[in-house]
Design a protein around this motif. Structure first.
Motif, PDB file in Angstrom:
ATOM      1  N   LEU A 121       3.218   8.435  -6.592  1.00  0.00           N
ATOM      2  CA  LEU A 121       4.641   8.261  -6.922  1.00  0.00           C
ATOM      3  C   LEU A 121       5.437   7.794  -5.715  1.00  0.00           C
ATOM      4  O   LEU A 121       6.532   7.284  -5.846  1.00  0.00           O
ATOM      5  N   ALA A 122       4.888   8.028  -4.498  1.00  0.00           N
ATOM      6  CA  ALA A 122       5.682   7.801  -3.293  1.00  0.00           C
ATOM      7  C   ALA A 122       5.407   6.462  -2.637  1.00  0.00           C
ATOM      8  O   ALA A 122       6.309   5.872  -2.059  1.00  0.00           O
ATOM      9  N   CYS A 123       4.162   5.955  -2.697  1.00  0.00           N
ATOM     10  CA  CYS A 123       3.776   4.836  -1.838  1.00  0.00           C
ATOM     11  C   CYS A 123       3.353   3.608  -2.646  1.00  0.00           C
ATOM     12  O   CYS A 123       2.341   3.630  -3.339  1.00  0.00           O
ATOM     13  N   PRO A 124       4.124   2.495  -2.521  1.00  0.00           N
ATOM     14  CA  PRO A 124       3.777   1.287  -3.274  1.00  0.00           C
ATOM     15  C   PRO A 124       2.446   0.680  -2.828  1.00  0.00           C
ATOM     16  O   PRO A 124       1.747   0.070  -3.626  1.00  0.00           O
ATOM     17  N   VAL A 125       2.083   0.854  -1.547  1.00  0.00           N
ATOM     18  CA  VAL A 125       0.841   0.257  -1.041  1.00  0.00           C
ATOM     19  C   VAL A 125      -0.369   0.913  -1.721  1.00  0.00           C
ATOM     20  O   VAL A 125      -1.315   0.247  -2.135  1.00  0.00           O
ATOM     21  N   ILE A 126      -0.302   2.223  -1.892  1.00  0.00           N
ATOM     22  CA  ILE A 126      -1.418   2.925  -2.545  1.00  0.00           C
ATOM     23  C   ILE A 126      -1.562   2.458  -3.996  1.00  0.00           C
ATOM     24  O   ILE A 126      -2.668   2.396  -4.541  1.00  0.00           O
ATOM     25  N   THR A 127      -0.453   2.077  -4.609  1.00  0.00           N
ATOM     26  CA  THR A 127      -0.539   1.640  -6.011  1.00  0.00           C
ATOM     27  C   THR A 127      -0.801   0.137  -6.134  1.00  0.00           C
ATOM     28  O   THR A 127      -0.737  -0.417  -7.231  1.00  0.00           O
ATOM     29  N   GLY A 128      -1.072  -0.535  -4.997  1.00  0.00           N
ATOM     30  CA  GLY A 128      -1.531  -1.923  -5.079  1.00  0.00           C
ATOM     31  C   GLY A 128      -0.588  -2.967  -4.520  1.00  0.00           C
ATOM     32  O   GLY A 128      -0.929  -4.147  -4.470  1.00  0.00           O
ATOM     33  N   ALA A 129       0.627  -2.578  -4.050  1.00  0.00           N
ATOM     34  CA  ALA A 129       1.562  -3.574  -3.502  1.00  0.00           C
ATOM     35  C   ALA A 129       1.108  -4.006  -2.105  1.00  0.00           C
ATOM     36  O   ALA A 129       0.378  -3.279  -1.427  1.00  0.00           O
ATOM     37  N   GLN A 130       1.559  -5.190  -1.669  1.00  0.00           N
ATOM     38  CA  GLN A 130       1.181  -5.699  -0.348  1.00  0.00           C
ATOM     39  C   GLN A 130       2.084  -5.126   0.746  1.00  0.00           C
ATOM     40  O   GLN A 130       1.693  -5.067   1.896  1.00  0.00           O
ATOM     41  N   THR A 131       3.308  -4.748   0.380  1.00  0.00           N
ATOM     42  CA  THR A 131       4.269  -4.282   1.400  1.00  0.00           C
ATOM     43  C   THR A 131       4.890  -2.953   0.971  1.00  0.00           C
ATOM     44  O   THR A 131       4.725  -2.511  -0.164  1.00  0.00           O
ATOM     45  N   CYS A 132       5.649  -2.379   1.911  1.00  0.00           N
ATOM     46  CA  CYS A 132       6.306  -1.090   1.641  1.00  0.00           C
ATOM     47  C   CYS A 132       7.715  -1.279   1.072  1.00  0.00           C
ATOM     48  O   CYS A 132       8.537  -0.366   1.166  1.00  0.00           O
ATOM     49  N   ASP A 133       8.028  -2.448   0.546  1.00  0.00           N
ATOM     50  CA  ASP A 133       9.404  -2.739   0.137  1.00  0.00           C
ATOM     51  C   ASP A 133      10.047  -1.642  -0.701  1.00  0.00           C
ATOM     52  O   ASP A 133      11.235  -1.376  -0.602  1.00  0.00           O
ATOM     53  N   PHE A 134       9.271  -1.012  -1.570  1.00  0.00           N
ATOM     54  CA  PHE A 134       9.858   0.002  -2.452  1.00  0.00           C
ATOM     55  C   PHE A 134       9.456   1.416  -2.037  1.00  0.00           C
ATOM     56  O   PHE A 134       9.403   2.328  -2.844  1.00  0.00           O
ATOM     57  N   CYS A 135       9.166   1.552  -0.746  1.00  0.00           N
ATOM     58  CA  CYS A 135       8.721   2.875  -0.260  1.00  0.00           C
ATOM     59  C   CYS A 135       9.814   3.920  -0.498  1.00  0.00           C
ATOM     60  O   CYS A 135      10.971   3.714  -0.161  1.00  0.00           O
ATOM     61  N   LEU A 136       9.416   5.044  -1.073  1.00  0.00           N
ATOM     62  CA  LEU A 136      10.362   6.156  -1.266  1.00  0.00           C
ATOM     63  C   LEU A 136      10.149   7.099  -0.093  1.00  0.00           C
ATOM     64  O   LEU A 136       9.510   8.125  -0.219  1.00  0.00           O
ATOM     65  N   TRP A 137      10.633   6.702   1.046  1.00  0.00           N
ATOM     66  CA  TRP A 137      10.377   7.387   2.324  1.00  0.00           C
ATOM     67  C   TRP A 137      10.586   8.888   2.195  1.00  0.00           C
ATOM     68  O   TRP A 137      11.651   9.353   1.827  1.00  0.00           O
ATOM     69  N   SER A 138       9.523   9.626   2.494  1.00  0.00           N
ATOM     70  CA  SER A 138       9.602  11.080   2.337  1.00  0.00           C
ATOM     71  C   SER A 138       9.662  11.767   3.699  1.00  0.00           C
ATOM     72  O   SER A 138       9.448  12.960   3.807  1.00  0.00           O
ATOM     73  N   GLY A 139       9.903  10.968   4.748  1.00  0.00           N
ATOM     74  CA  GLY A 139       9.975  11.547   6.080  1.00  0.00           C
ATOM     75  C   GLY A 139       8.664  11.386   6.824  1.00  0.00           C
ATOM     76  O   GLY A 139       8.553  11.749   7.995  1.00  0.00           O
ATOM     77  N   THR A 140       7.670  10.873   6.156  1.00  0.00           N
ATOM     78  CA  THR A 140       6.380  10.638   6.782  1.00  0.00           C
ATOM     79  C   THR A 140       5.741   9.469   6.048  1.00  0.00           C
ATOM     80  O   THR A 140       6.046   9.247   4.877  1.00  0.00           O
ATOM     81  N   CYS A 141       4.863   8.701   6.726  1.00  0.00           N
ATOM     82  CA  CYS A 141       4.222   7.580   6.033  1.00  0.00           C
ATOM     83  C   CYS A 141       3.047   8.114   5.216  1.00  0.00           C
ATOM     84  O   CYS A 141       2.019   8.523   5.769  1.00  0.00           O
ATOM     85  N   VAL A 142       3.243   8.124   3.916  1.00  0.00           N
ATOM     86  CA  VAL A 142       2.217   8.690   3.029  1.00  0.00           C
ATOM     87  C   VAL A 142       0.918   7.901   3.163  1.00  0.00           C
ATOM     88  O   VAL A 142      -0.171   8.468   3.198  1.00  0.00           O
ATOM     89  N   TYR A 143       1.041   6.554   3.337  1.00  0.00           N
ATOM     90  CA  TYR A 143      -0.168   5.719   3.405  1.00  0.00           C
ATOM     91  C   TYR A 143      -0.934   5.999   4.691  1.00  0.00           C
ATOM     92  O   TYR A 143      -2.125   6.321   4.670  1.00  0.00           O
TER      93      TYR A 143
END
Ligand SMILES: Cc1cc2nc3c(=O)[nH]c(=O)nc-3n(C[C@H](O)[C@H](O)[C@H](O)COP(=O)(O)OP(=O)(O)OC[C@H]3O[C@@H](n4cnc5c(N)ncnc54)[C@H](O)[C@@H]3O)c2cc1C
Ligand code: FES
Length: 332
Positions: free
Chosen positions: A30-52
Protein backbone atom coordinates in the motif's frame (compact mmCIF):
# COMPACT_ATOMS: atom_id res chain seq x y z
CA UNK A 1 -16.82 17.62 4.82
CA UNK A 2 -13.13 18.37 4.52
CA UNK A 3 -13.33 17.88 0.71
CA UNK A 4 -10.49 20.36 0.25
CA UNK A 5 -8.26 18.23 2.43
CA UNK A 6 -7.73 14.96 0.55
CA UNK A 7 -6.54 12.25 2.89
CA UNK A 8 -3.94 9.98 1.29
CA UNK A 9 -4.33 6.26 1.89
CA UNK A 10 -1.40 4.85 3.85
CA UNK A 11 -0.46 1.53 5.42
CA UNK A 12 -0.64 1.33 9.21
CA UNK A 13 2.36 -1.01 9.21
CA UNK A 14 4.58 0.90 6.74
CA UNK A 15 8.04 1.38 8.19
CA UNK A 16 7.19 -0.58 11.34
CA UNK A 17 8.69 -3.81 12.66
CA UNK A 18 6.06 -5.63 10.57
CA UNK A 19 7.20 -4.12 7.24
CA UNK A 20 7.39 -5.56 4.65
CA UNK A 21 4.41 -7.88 5.05
CA UNK A 22 3.33 -10.92 3.03
CA UNK A 23 0.94 -8.94 0.73
CA UNK A 24 3.70 -6.37 0.16
CA UNK A 25 6.22 -9.03 -0.85
CA UNK A 26 3.60 -10.40 -3.25
CA UNK A 27 3.47 -6.95 -4.94
CA UNK A 28 0.44 -5.51 -3.12
CA UNK A 29 2.24 -2.92 -1.01
CA UNK A 30 0.00 0.00 0.00
CA UNK A 31 2.95 2.31 0.66
CA UNK A 32 5.51 1.86 -2.13
CA UNK A 33 4.81 2.28 -5.87
CA UNK A 34 8.15 0.66 -6.79
CA UNK A 35 7.24 -2.58 -5.03
CA UNK A 36 3.97 -2.66 -6.98
CA UNK A 37 5.80 -2.31 -10.30
CA UNK A 38 6.29 1.45 -10.94
CA UNK A 39 9.65 2.74 -12.23
CA UNK A 40 9.77 5.77 -9.90
CA UNK A 41 8.65 6.87 -6.44
CA UNK A 42 6.35 9.57 -7.85
CA UNK A 43 3.37 8.38 -5.82
CA UNK A 44 5.32 7.37 -2.73
CA UNK A 45 3.21 7.66 0.43
CA UNK A 46 6.25 8.59 2.51
CA UNK A 47 5.94 6.95 5.89
CA UNK A 48 9.10 8.46 7.35
CA UNK A 49 11.30 5.69 6.03
CA UNK A 50 11.99 4.27 2.55
CA UNK A 51 9.88 1.14 2.50
CA UNK A 52 11.65 -0.12 -0.65
CA UNK A 53 15.23 0.40 0.43
CA UNK A 54 15.12 -0.08 4.20
CA UNK A 55 12.42 -2.69 4.44
CA UNK A 56 12.03 -4.47 1.08
CA UNK A 57 15.39 -4.57 -0.76
CA UNK A 58 17.56 -5.27 2.28
CA UNK A 59 15.03 -7.32 4.16
CA UNK A 60 15.87 -10.19 6.47
CA UNK A 61 13.25 -12.80 7.33
CA UNK A 62 9.73 -11.28 7.37
CA UNK A 63 8.36 -10.76 10.88
CA UNK A 64 4.76 -11.88 11.26
CA UNK A 65 2.53 -11.44 14.25
CA UNK A 66 1.78 -14.72 16.00
CA UNK A 67 -0.65 -15.75 18.73
CA UNK A 68 0.72 -15.78 22.28
CA UNK A 69 -1.14 -17.28 25.21
CA UNK A 70 -1.64 -15.08 28.22
CA UNK A 71 -3.32 -15.66 31.61
CA UNK A 72 -6.68 -14.10 32.53
CA UNK A 73 -6.33 -12.04 35.71
CA UNK A 74 -9.96 -10.89 36.06
CA UNK A 75 -13.28 -11.53 34.37
CA UNK A 76 -16.48 -9.66 35.15
CA UNK A 77 -19.98 -9.26 33.75
CA UNK A 78 -20.57 -5.50 33.42
CA UNK A 79 -23.82 -5.29 31.42
CA UNK A 80 -26.26 -7.27 29.34
CA UNK A 81 -24.04 -9.80 27.47
CA UNK A 82 -21.13 -7.46 28.14
CA UNK A 83 -17.85 -8.76 29.66
CA UNK A 84 -14.69 -7.12 30.95
CA UNK A 85 -11.52 -9.22 30.87
CA UNK A 86 -8.14 -8.22 32.28
CA UNK A 87 -5.21 -10.12 30.80
CA UNK A 88 -1.50 -10.29 31.50
CA UNK A 89 0.31 -7.92 29.16
CA UNK A 90 2.66 -9.69 26.72
CA UNK A 91 6.21 -8.26 26.97
CA UNK A 92 7.03 -5.29 24.72
CA UNK A 93 3.41 -4.45 23.83
CA UNK A 94 2.72 -1.67 26.32
CA UNK A 95 3.74 1.41 24.31
CA UNK A 96 2.17 0.13 21.10
CA UNK A 97 -1.15 -0.61 22.81
CA UNK A 98 -1.41 3.00 23.99
CA UNK A 99 -1.46 4.27 20.40
CA UNK A 100 -4.88 5.62 19.37
CA UNK A 101 -6.66 2.91 17.41
CA UNK A 102 -4.61 -0.04 18.62
CA UNK A 103 -6.30 -3.43 18.81
CA UNK A 104 -5.53 -7.13 19.20
CA UNK A 105 -6.92 -10.34 17.70
CA UNK A 106 -8.23 -12.65 20.45
CA UNK A 107 -9.36 -16.27 20.64
CA UNK A 108 -9.28 -19.30 22.91
CA UNK A 109 -5.79 -20.87 22.75
CA UNK A 110 -6.88 -24.16 21.14
CA UNK A 111 -9.33 -22.70 18.63
CA UNK A 112 -8.51 -22.30 14.92
CA UNK A 113 -6.92 -18.98 13.96
CA UNK A 114 -10.07 -18.07 11.98
CA UNK A 115 -11.95 -17.97 15.31
CA UNK A 116 -10.11 -14.83 16.36
CA UNK A 117 -12.02 -11.56 16.75
CA UNK A 118 -10.56 -8.04 16.69
CA UNK A 119 -10.89 -6.19 20.02
CA UNK A 120 -9.89 -2.68 21.02
CA UNK A 121 -7.65 -2.27 24.05
CA UNK A 122 -9.63 -0.36 26.63
CA UNK A 123 -6.83 0.10 29.15
CA UNK A 124 -3.21 -0.73 29.87
CA UNK A 125 -1.99 -0.85 33.48
CA UNK A 126 1.80 -0.38 33.75
CA UNK A 127 1.99 -1.31 37.44
CA UNK A 128 -0.12 -4.44 37.21
CA UNK A 129 1.18 -5.21 33.70
CA UNK A 130 -2.32 -5.92 32.37
CA UNK A 131 -4.45 -4.96 29.40
CA UNK A 132 -8.24 -4.72 29.50
CA UNK A 133 -10.76 -5.76 26.88
CA UNK A 134 -14.53 -5.28 27.02
CA UNK A 135 -16.54 -7.43 24.65
CA UNK A 136 -20.17 -7.88 23.82
CA UNK A 137 -21.67 -11.20 22.73
CA UNK A 138 -22.65 -10.86 19.08
CA UNK A 139 -22.15 -14.24 17.40
CA UNK A 140 -19.96 -17.38 17.35
CA UNK A 141 -16.56 -15.79 18.00
CA UNK A 142 -17.64 -13.68 20.94
CA UNK A 143 -19.76 -16.52 22.38
CA UNK A 144 -16.65 -18.73 22.36
CA UNK A 145 -14.73 -16.03 24.25
CA UNK A 146 -17.42 -16.00 26.90
CA UNK A 147 -16.63 -19.71 27.55
CA UNK A 148 -12.82 -19.25 27.47
CA UNK A 149 -10.81 -20.74 30.34
CA UNK A 150 -7.94 -19.24 32.32
CA UNK A 151 -5.86 -18.33 29.25
CA UNK A 152 -6.57 -16.31 26.08
CA UNK A 153 -4.53 -16.24 22.88
CA UNK A 154 -3.63 -12.76 21.60
CA UNK A 155 -2.09 -11.63 18.31
CA UNK A 156 -0.92 -8.06 17.79
CA UNK A 157 -0.44 -5.26 18.39
CA UNK A 158 -2.38 -3.86 15.41
CA UNK A 159 -2.96 -0.17 14.75
CA UNK A 160 -5.95 0.12 12.41
CA UNK A 161 -9.06 0.54 14.58
CA UNK A 162 -9.58 4.16 13.44
CA UNK A 163 -10.20 5.46 9.92
CA UNK A 164 -8.51 8.85 9.55
CA UNK A 165 -6.27 8.48 12.60
CA UNK A 166 -3.70 11.00 11.26
CA UNK A 167 -6.33 13.76 11.59
CA UNK A 168 -6.49 12.98 15.28
CA UNK A 169 -2.72 12.87 15.64
CA UNK A 170 -2.27 16.32 14.10
CA UNK A 171 -5.26 18.03 15.80
CA UNK A 172 -3.95 20.90 17.92
CA UNK A 173 -6.04 23.45 19.83
CA UNK A 174 -9.24 22.33 18.08
CA UNK A 175 -12.81 21.84 19.23
CA UNK A 176 -13.37 18.09 19.18
CA UNK A 177 -16.64 16.19 19.60
CA UNK A 178 -16.45 12.44 20.31
CA UNK A 179 -19.69 10.54 19.64
CA UNK A 180 -19.60 7.07 21.14
CA UNK A 181 -21.93 4.09 21.16
CA UNK A 182 -21.76 0.68 22.80
CA UNK A 183 -18.28 -0.95 22.89
CA UNK A 184 -16.88 2.00 20.92
CA UNK A 185 -16.22 3.22 24.48
CA UNK A 186 -13.11 1.03 24.55
CA UNK A 187 -11.37 3.28 22.04
CA UNK A 188 -11.83 6.43 24.15
CA UNK A 189 -8.73 6.16 26.41
CA UNK A 190 -6.33 5.95 23.45
CA UNK A 191 -8.12 8.73 21.60
CA UNK A 192 -8.41 11.29 24.42
CA UNK A 193 -4.85 10.75 25.69
CA UNK A 194 -3.44 12.10 22.48
CA UNK A 195 -5.96 14.91 22.05
CA UNK A 196 -5.40 16.20 25.60
CA UNK A 197 -1.63 16.40 25.14
CA UNK A 198 -2.27 18.66 22.16
CA UNK A 199 -4.54 21.10 24.04
CA UNK A 200 -7.74 20.28 22.23
CA UNK A 201 -11.10 21.26 23.70
CA UNK A 202 -12.92 17.91 23.97
CA UNK A 203 -16.56 17.05 24.62
CA UNK A 204 -17.93 13.52 24.63
CA UNK A 205 -21.45 12.11 24.13
CA UNK A 206 -21.98 8.41 24.88
CA UNK A 207 -24.93 6.17 24.06
CA UNK A 208 -24.45 2.92 26.02
CA UNK A 209 -26.20 0.86 23.33
CA UNK A 210 -28.21 -2.29 23.99
CA UNK A 211 -25.83 -3.67 26.64
CA UNK A 212 -26.59 -0.64 28.82
CA UNK A 213 -23.02 -0.47 30.16
CA UNK A 214 -21.37 2.93 30.59
CA UNK A 215 -18.14 1.27 31.61
CA UNK A 216 -15.71 4.01 30.56
CA UNK A 217 -17.03 6.81 32.79
CA UNK A 218 -14.52 6.09 35.60
CA UNK A 219 -11.70 6.84 33.14
CA UNK A 220 -13.19 10.20 32.20
CA UNK A 221 -13.30 12.06 35.55
CA UNK A 222 -11.14 14.91 34.22
CA UNK A 223 -13.85 15.62 31.63
CA UNK A 224 -16.38 16.45 34.32
CA UNK A 225 -19.22 18.47 32.76
CA UNK A 226 -18.11 17.67 29.23
CA UNK A 227 -19.37 14.05 29.13
CA UNK A 228 -22.99 13.56 28.18
CA UNK A 229 -24.62 10.15 28.70
CA UNK A 230 -27.53 10.07 26.29
CA UNK A 231 -29.47 8.13 23.67
CA UNK A 232 -28.78 9.12 20.08
CA UNK A 233 -32.10 7.71 18.84
CA UNK A 234 -35.64 7.61 20.17
CA UNK A 235 -36.38 4.40 18.28
CA UNK A 236 -34.34 1.38 17.16
CA UNK A 237 -34.96 2.27 13.52
CA UNK A 238 -32.60 5.28 13.53
CA UNK A 239 -35.27 7.04 11.47
CA UNK A 240 -34.93 10.33 13.32
CA UNK A 241 -31.51 11.99 13.30
CA UNK A 242 -32.75 15.00 15.27
CA UNK A 243 -30.87 14.24 18.49
CA UNK A 244 -27.55 13.57 16.74
CA UNK A 245 -27.99 16.68 14.64
CA UNK A 246 -28.65 18.74 17.78
CA UNK A 247 -25.48 17.44 19.54
CA UNK A 248 -23.28 18.02 16.49
CA UNK A 249 -24.71 21.50 15.87
CA UNK A 250 -24.28 22.60 19.52
CA UNK A 251 -20.67 21.39 19.63
CA UNK A 252 -19.40 23.68 16.85
CA UNK A 253 -16.63 21.09 16.53
CA UNK A 254 -13.80 21.26 14.00
CA UNK A 255 -13.18 17.53 14.35
CA UNK A 256 -15.85 14.85 14.89
CA UNK A 257 -14.79 11.41 16.06
CA UNK A 258 -17.38 8.63 15.90
CA UNK A 259 -16.61 5.48 17.89
CA UNK A 260 -19.39 2.97 17.42
CA UNK A 261 -21.31 0.92 14.90
CA UNK A 262 -21.54 1.56 11.17
CA UNK A 263 -25.14 2.73 11.79
CA UNK A 264 -23.75 5.63 13.79
CA UNK A 265 -21.08 6.37 11.16
CA UNK A 266 -23.63 6.35 8.32
CA UNK A 267 -25.94 8.69 10.17
CA UNK A 268 -23.16 11.09 11.09
CA UNK A 269 -21.86 11.02 7.49
CA UNK A 270 -25.13 12.69 6.50
CA UNK A 271 -24.89 15.41 9.13
CA UNK A 272 -21.33 16.71 8.87
CA UNK A 273 -20.61 20.21 7.60
CA UNK A 274 -18.16 20.63 4.69
CA UNK A 275 -15.49 22.17 6.93
CA UNK A 276 -15.65 19.48 9.63
CA UNK A 277 -13.00 16.74 9.67
CA UNK A 278 -14.00 13.21 10.58
CA UNK A 279 -12.39 10.18 12.25
CA UNK A 280 -14.39 6.94 12.64
CA UNK A 281 -13.87 3.55 14.23
CA UNK A 282 -13.14 0.69 11.84
CA UNK A 283 -15.85 -2.00 11.96
CA UNK A 284 -14.56 -4.15 9.10
CA UNK A 285 -15.12 -7.87 9.44
CA UNK A 286 -11.60 -9.16 10.12
CA UNK A 287 -10.29 -12.70 10.06
CA UNK A 288 -6.48 -12.46 9.72
CA UNK A 289 -5.90 -8.67 10.24
CA UNK A 290 -2.71 -9.15 8.18
CA UNK A 291 -3.95 -8.09 4.74
CA UNK A 292 -4.29 -11.63 3.41
CA UNK A 293 -7.78 -13.09 3.79
CA UNK A 294 -9.73 -10.27 2.12
CA UNK A 295 -12.68 -10.37 4.53
CA UNK A 296 -12.17 -6.69 5.40
CA UNK A 297 -12.11 -5.42 1.78
CA UNK A 298 -13.62 -1.98 1.17
CA UNK A 299 -14.74 -0.88 -2.29
CA UNK A 300 -13.76 2.71 -3.05
CA UNK A 301 -15.78 5.11 -5.20
CA UNK A 302 -13.58 4.32 -8.25
CA UNK A 303 -14.23 0.58 -7.83
CA UNK A 304 -10.80 -0.39 -6.46
CA UNK A 305 -10.74 -2.66 -3.43
CA UNK A 306 -8.56 -2.04 -0.43
CA UNK A 307 -7.85 -4.06 2.72
CA UNK A 308 -9.59 -2.34 5.63
CA UNK A 309 -7.29 -3.92 8.21
CA UNK A 310 -4.12 -2.42 6.71
CA UNK A 311 -5.19 0.89 5.20
CA UNK A 312 -5.37 4.18 7.02
CA UNK A 313 -7.99 5.93 4.93
CA UNK A 314 -10.54 8.69 5.41
CA UNK A 315 -13.97 7.65 6.71
CA UNK A 316 -15.52 9.55 3.78
CA UNK A 317 -13.75 7.13 1.42
CA UNK A 318 -15.41 4.24 3.28
CA UNK A 319 -18.90 5.72 3.68
CA UNK A 320 -18.98 7.54 0.32
CA UNK A 321 -22.32 5.98 -0.64
CA UNK A 322 -24.03 7.53 2.40
CA UNK A 323 -22.41 10.89 1.73
CA UNK A 324 -23.50 10.80 -1.93
CA UNK A 325 -27.03 9.80 -0.91
CA UNK A 326 -27.24 12.67 1.57
CA UNK A 327 -25.89 15.12 -1.03
CA UNK A 328 -28.42 14.02 -3.65
CA UNK A 329 -31.21 14.36 -1.05
CA UNK A 330 -30.14 17.94 -0.30
CA UNK A 331 -30.02 18.80 -4.02
CA UNK A 332 -33.40 17.19 -4.68
C1 LIG B 1 -10.80 -2.98 15.02
C2 LIG B 1 -12.00 -3.58 15.76
C3 LIG B 1 -12.09 -3.44 17.13
C4 LIG B 1 -13.18 -4.02 17.80
N1 LIG B 1 -13.26 -3.87 19.16
C5 LIG B 1 -14.29 -4.43 19.83
C6 LIG B 1 -14.38 -4.29 21.26
O1 LIG B 1 -13.55 -3.64 21.91
N2 LIG B 1 -15.43 -4.90 21.88
C7 LIG B 1 -16.38 -5.60 21.18
O2 LIG B 1 -17.30 -6.13 21.80
N3 LIG B 1 -16.32 -5.73 19.85
C8 LIG B 1 -15.29 -5.17 19.16
N4 LIG B 1 -15.22 -5.31 17.79
C9 LIG B 1 -16.26 -6.12 17.12
C10 LIG B 1 -15.97 -7.60 17.30
O3 LIG B 1 -14.72 -7.93 16.71
C11 LIG B 1 -17.11 -8.37 16.62
O4 LIG B 1 -18.25 -8.18 17.42
C12 LIG B 1 -16.83 -9.84 16.54
O5 LIG B 1 -15.76 -10.12 15.66
C13 LIG B 1 -18.10 -10.51 16.06
O6 LIG B 1 -17.83 -11.88 15.87
P1 LIG B 1 -18.97 -12.93 16.19
O7 LIG B 1 -18.60 -14.21 15.49
O8 LIG B 1 -19.19 -13.01 17.65
O9 LIG B 1 -20.28 -12.29 15.56
P2 LIG B 1 -20.69 -12.19 14.00
O10 LIG B 1 -21.51 -13.39 13.64
O11 LIG B 1 -19.49 -11.87 13.17
O12 LIG B 1 -21.61 -10.92 14.09
C14 LIG B 1 -22.86 -10.97 14.74
C15 LIG B 1 -23.62 -9.73 14.46
O13 LIG B 1 -22.90 -8.60 15.02
C16 LIG B 1 -22.64 -7.67 14.00
N5 LIG B 1 -21.31 -7.09 14.21
C17 LIG B 1 -20.12 -7.64 13.94
N6 LIG B 1 -19.13 -6.79 14.23
C18 LIG B 1 -19.74 -5.67 14.71
C19 LIG B 1 -19.26 -4.41 15.16
N7 LIG B 1 -17.96 -4.09 15.15
N8 LIG B 1 -20.18 -3.51 15.57
C20 LIG B 1 -21.49 -3.79 15.55
N9 LIG B 1 -22.00 -4.95 15.12
C21 LIG B 1 -21.13 -5.87 14.70
C22 LIG B 1 -22.66 -8.47 12.69
O14 LIG B 1 -22.98 -7.63 11.59
C23 LIG B 1 -23.77 -9.46 12.96
O15 LIG B 1 -25.01 -8.89 12.75
C24 LIG B 1 -14.18 -4.73 17.09
C25 LIG B 1 -14.09 -4.85 15.69
C26 LIG B 1 -13.02 -4.27 15.03
C27 LIG B 1 -12.91 -4.40 13.53
S1 FES C 1 -8.74 -9.13 7.86
FE1 FES C 1 -7.73 -10.45 6.47
S2 FES C 1 -7.21 -9.10 4.88
FE2 FES C 1 -7.97 -7.74 6.38
Amino acid sequence: MSQNNKYAIRCHDAGSAWCPCAPGIAGYCLACPVITGAQTCDFCLWSGTCVYDHHFRHRGPIRVREFVSTPVRQRQVIGHELYLVRLELPGGWETELRRPGSFVMVKRPNDEDISAAPMAVCGVDSEEQTLTIVFQIRGPKTSALMCAGSEWALKGPYYGALFGVRRLLRAFGQKVLILVSSTGQSLIPGVVGNLLEQENDISIAIDPGLSGGLYILDNLKEFDGRVLATRFYDTVTHADLGRLSEIIGASRADLIITLGSDFLHRDVAQLLEPKQEWVASNNSIMVCADGLCGSCSIVLRDGTEIRGCKADMAPEDVFWRDIDRAASGKEG
